[in-house]
Design a protein around this motif. Structure first.
Motif, PDB file in Angstrom:
ATOM      1  N   ALA A  70       0.823  -1.207   0.000  1.00  0.00           N
ATOM      2  CA  ALA A  70       0.000   0.000   0.000  1.00  0.00           C
ATOM      3  C   ALA A  70       0.859   1.259   0.000  1.00  0.00           C
ATOM      4  O   ALA A  70       0.613   2.210  -0.771  1.00  0.00           O
ATOM      5  CB  ALA A  70      -0.930  -0.009   1.214  1.00  0.00           C
ATOM      6  N   LEU A  71       1.871   1.296   0.866  1.00  0.00           N
ATOM      7  CA  LEU A  71       2.745   2.467   0.910  1.00  0.00           C
ATOM      8  C   LEU A  71       3.569   2.600  -0.376  1.00  0.00           C
ATOM      9  O   LEU A  71       3.852   3.709  -0.840  1.00  0.00           O
ATOM     10  CB  LEU A  71       3.671   2.370   2.123  1.00  0.00           C
ATOM     11  N   GLY A  72       3.956   1.463  -0.962  1.00  0.00           N
ATOM     12  CA  GLY A  72       4.702   1.511  -2.201  1.00  0.00           C
ATOM     13  C   GLY A  72       3.877   2.096  -3.333  1.00  0.00           C
ATOM     14  O   GLY A  72       4.375   2.886  -4.154  1.00  0.00           O
ATOM     15  N   LEU A  73       2.601   1.717  -3.393  1.00  0.00           N
ATOM     16  CA  LEU A  73       1.720   2.295  -4.411  1.00  0.00           C
ATOM     17  C   LEU A  73       1.489   3.781  -4.136  1.00  0.00           C
ATOM     18  O   LEU A  73       1.440   4.591  -5.078  1.00  0.00           O
ATOM     19  CB  LEU A  73       0.387   1.547  -4.417  1.00  0.00           C
ATOM     20  N   TYR A  74       1.366   4.129  -2.845  1.00  0.00           N
ATOM     21  CA  TYR A  74       1.147   5.535  -2.494  1.00  0.00           C
ATOM     22  C   TYR A  74       2.361   6.385  -2.869  1.00  0.00           C
ATOM     23  O   TYR A  74       2.224   7.521  -3.359  1.00  0.00           O
ATOM     24  CB  TYR A  74       0.875   5.642  -0.998  1.00  0.00           C
ATOM     25  N   ASP A  75       3.554   5.836  -2.664  1.00  0.00           N
ATOM     26  CA  ASP A  75       4.775   6.577  -2.983  1.00  0.00           C
ATOM     27  C   ASP A  75       5.192   6.445  -4.439  1.00  0.00           C
ATOM     28  O   ASP A  75       6.159   7.111  -4.863  1.00  0.00           O
ATOM     29  CB  ASP A  75       5.926   6.084  -2.088  1.00  0.00           C
ATOM     30  N   GLY A  76       4.535   5.568  -5.195  1.00  0.00           N
ATOM     31  CA  GLY A  76       4.910   5.361  -6.586  1.00  0.00           C
ATOM     32  C   GLY A  76       6.221   4.624  -6.745  1.00  0.00           C
ATOM     33  O   GLY A  76       6.955   4.864  -7.712  1.00  0.00           O
ATOM     34  N   LEU A  77       6.514   3.717  -5.824  1.00  0.00           N
ATOM     35  CA  LEU A  77       7.793   3.021  -5.861  1.00  0.00           C
ATOM     36  C   LEU A  77       7.805   1.823  -6.797  1.00  0.00           C
ATOM     37  O   LEU A  77       8.874   1.286  -7.099  1.00  0.00           O
ATOM     38  CB  LEU A  77       8.167   2.551  -4.449  1.00  0.00           C
ATOM     39  N   PHE A  78       6.633   1.391  -7.254  1.00  0.00           N
ATOM     40  CA  PHE A  78       6.600   0.214  -8.127  1.00  0.00           C
ATOM     41  C   PHE A  78       6.896   0.553  -9.578  1.00  0.00           C
ATOM     42  O   PHE A  78       6.914  -0.324 -10.438  1.00  0.00           O
ATOM     43  CB  PHE A  78       5.249  -0.493  -8.004  1.00  0.00           C
ATOM     44  N   ASP A  79       7.119   1.844  -9.820  1.00  0.00           N
ATOM     45  CA  ASP A  79       7.561   2.218 -11.155  1.00  0.00           C
ATOM     46  C   ASP A  79       8.995   1.773 -11.402  1.00  0.00           C
ATOM     47  O   ASP A  79       9.426   1.628 -12.550  1.00  0.00           O
ATOM     48  CB  ASP A  79       7.455   3.745 -11.337  1.00  0.00           C
ATOM     49  N   ARG A  81      12.443  -0.432  -9.080  1.00  0.00           N
ATOM     50  CA  ARG A  81      12.720  -1.645  -8.304  1.00  0.00           C
ATOM     51  C   ARG A  81      12.543  -1.459  -6.808  1.00  0.00           C
ATOM     52  O   ARG A  81      12.538  -2.435  -6.072  1.00  0.00           O
ATOM     53  CB  ARG A  81      14.158  -2.108  -8.568  1.00  0.00           C
ATOM     54  N   ARG A  82      12.406  -0.231  -6.343  1.00  0.00           N
ATOM     55  CA  ARG A  82      12.391   0.011  -4.900  1.00  0.00           C
ATOM     56  C   ARG A  82      11.185  -0.653  -4.225  1.00  0.00           C
ATOM     57  O   ARG A  82      11.286  -1.166  -3.107  1.00  0.00           O
ATOM     58  CB  ARG A  82      12.388   1.508  -4.618  1.00  0.00           C
ATOM     59  N   CYS A  87       9.274  -5.117  -0.687  1.00  0.00           N
ATOM     60  CA  CYS A  87       8.427  -6.302  -0.463  1.00  0.00           C
ATOM     61  C   CYS A  87       9.275  -7.544  -0.215  1.00  0.00           C
ATOM     62  O   CYS A  87       8.962  -8.367   0.654  1.00  0.00           O
ATOM     63  CB  CYS A  87       7.520  -6.519  -1.667  1.00  0.00           C
ATOM     64  N   ALA A  88      10.365  -7.678  -0.971  1.00  0.00           N
ATOM     65  CA  ALA A  88      11.253  -8.824  -0.778  1.00  0.00           C
ATOM     66  C   ALA A  88      11.894  -8.784   0.612  1.00  0.00           C
ATOM     67  O   ALA A  88      12.064  -9.822   1.261  1.00  0.00           O
ATOM     68  CB  ALA A  88      12.328  -8.845  -1.867  1.00  0.00           C
ATOM     69  N   SER A  89      12.237  -7.593   1.069  1.00  0.00           N
ATOM     70  CA  SER A  89      12.826  -7.453   2.406  1.00  0.00           C
ATOM     71  C   SER A  89      11.849  -7.902   3.485  1.00  0.00           C
ATOM     72  O   SER A  89      12.214  -8.656   4.396  1.00  0.00           O
ATOM     73  CB  SER A  89      13.247  -6.002   2.639  1.00  0.00           C
ATOM     74  N   VAL A  90      10.592  -7.466   3.382  1.00  0.00           N
ATOM     75  CA  VAL A  90       9.590  -7.851   4.371  1.00  0.00           C
ATOM     76  C   VAL A  90       9.326  -9.348   4.313  1.00  0.00           C
ATOM     77  O   VAL A  90       9.231 -10.021   5.354  1.00  0.00           O
ATOM     78  CB  VAL A  90       8.290  -7.052   4.151  1.00  0.00           C
TER      79      VAL A  90
END
Length: 364
Positions: A70-79, A81-82, A87-90
């Motif tokens: 959810a936070l990744g989509l909010y921050d636009g990080l899925f554009d 590799r971040r 997600c891999a870290s979690v």
């Protein structure tokens, strides 16, 4: 009026995963995607594996992964590799936490099994002593230096034999299972010989012979044997053990010692003479406290030994069990940090005078 009770340590740890994920989420929203707080969401499942089971760790891991998405989509990080990296870290931390939780639960189950076995061994080895034998009231206290084991190398027993009430308190050299095994040998022989041997010295000789066959090397057992018959005396036989404490009816304290100390049990093969019995007055109103060196060698923060003689007044409580519990509690408060040696105490109170003063209609 509502009183807010402070949270226990376990309750605080149980709430830590949720608090950690909440703080990370708030900081990520406030600081923005450039700071890189998102991978810290993995702190949730990491903390969960410390106190919770694997199911709870998996649940918090799923929540952490959903929060990361959810936070990744909010921050636009899925554009880039971040987002996938976070997600891999979690997911990786959750997997490791699950493995750790499973191992910890297995170890806790093994520890619970060991404690159960130790408690069963304690019931077999150190059986409950009789509360009263004729005019005698008896109380016992045992504190093991190994808390998980609940049992150690100190031993005690009371046997109402045809020759009087016979008591033993001893201390096995060493610790662990080997000490427990030796204590079992001593108690087994004492319980049988106390009924068979009419003489206290012969009882001690039988203990010596049995231990000489069982023990290896320089291992030994210090012990004191007591025999309380129909007279106003107690016969003592000391095998290198601390002298018992006698508290008279008037409050005076005495530590009767033998004329010469003998070697502990198990060392009689060295050819020295065994202990000689000696008698001490023991009349109604008197108390006899037998103990191990874990009592007198307990130290406080100033490295001062426990002053047993100065605490004799604690034995003035009407009930022998409460009196001995008062001494045990005081010993615990005197000691600093974890106990380094087992501490056993056995109190024999002569109530003959009290029983005589009470009439047959006295309900007490």
């Amino acid at each position: 009026m509502t009183v807010n009770k402070p949270l226990s340590g376990s309750a605080v740890l149980a709430r830590t995963p949720w608090a950690a994920m909440t703080v990370v989420a708030v900081m990520d929203i406030i600081a923005g995607p450039d700071v890189g707080f998102l991978p810290l969401v993995s702190l949730g499942p990491a903390f969960a594996s410390l106190v919770g089971g694997w199911r709870r760790t998996a649940l918090i891991g799923v929540v952490a992964l959903a929060l990361t998405v959810a936070l990744g989509l909010y921050d636009g990080l899925f554009d880039g590799r971040r987002g996938l990296t976070a997600c891999a870290s979690v997911a990786g931390v959750t997997g490791v936490g699950l493995a750790a939780a499973v191992i910890r639960e297995r170890r806790e189950a093994e520890l619970a099994s060991v404690r159960s076995i130790a408690e069963a061994a304690q019931r077999v080895l150190l059986r409950p002593v009789p509360l009263t034998v004729g005019p005698l009231q008896i109380a016992v206290s045992y504190t093991s230096a190994i808390a998980e084991a609940r049992i150690g190398g100190d031993l005690y027993e009371v046997v109402a034999s045809p020759y009087g009430v016979r008591v033993i308190v001893g201390d096995v050299q060493g610790k662990g299972l080997a000490a427990v095994e030796t204590a079992a040998v001593v108690l087994g022989v004492f319980r049988e010989a106390a009924h068979d041997e009419p003489d206290l010295v012969k009882l001690g000789d039988r203990l010596e012979r049995s231990l000489s066959r069982e023990l290896e090397g320089e291992k030994f057992v210090t012990a004191v044997l007591a025999e309380i018959g129909a007279g106003d005396e107690v016969a003592l036989l000391n095998f290198g053990h601390p002298a018992p404490m006698v508290v008279r009816a008037d409050g005076t304290v005495d530590f009767p010692e033998p004329s010469s100390y003998a070697l502990p049990l198990g060392l009689g093969v060295h050819g020295t003479d065994g202990p000689q019995p000696y008698r001490v007055g023991f009349v109604p109103g008197d108390q006899l406290l037998l103990y191990t060196d874990g009592v007198t060698e307990a130290r406080d923060e100033n490295d001062v030994f426990y002053p047993l003689a100065d605490r004799a007044h604690l034995l003035s409580a009407p009930d022998a069990h409460r009196a001995l519990e008062a001494v045990r509690q005081d010993l615990s408060e005197h000691s600093v940090g974890p106990q380094h040696d087992d501490a056993a105490m056995l109190l024999v109170r002569h109530q003959g005078g009290l029983a005589a003063r009470r009439g047959p209609g006295d309900p007490r």
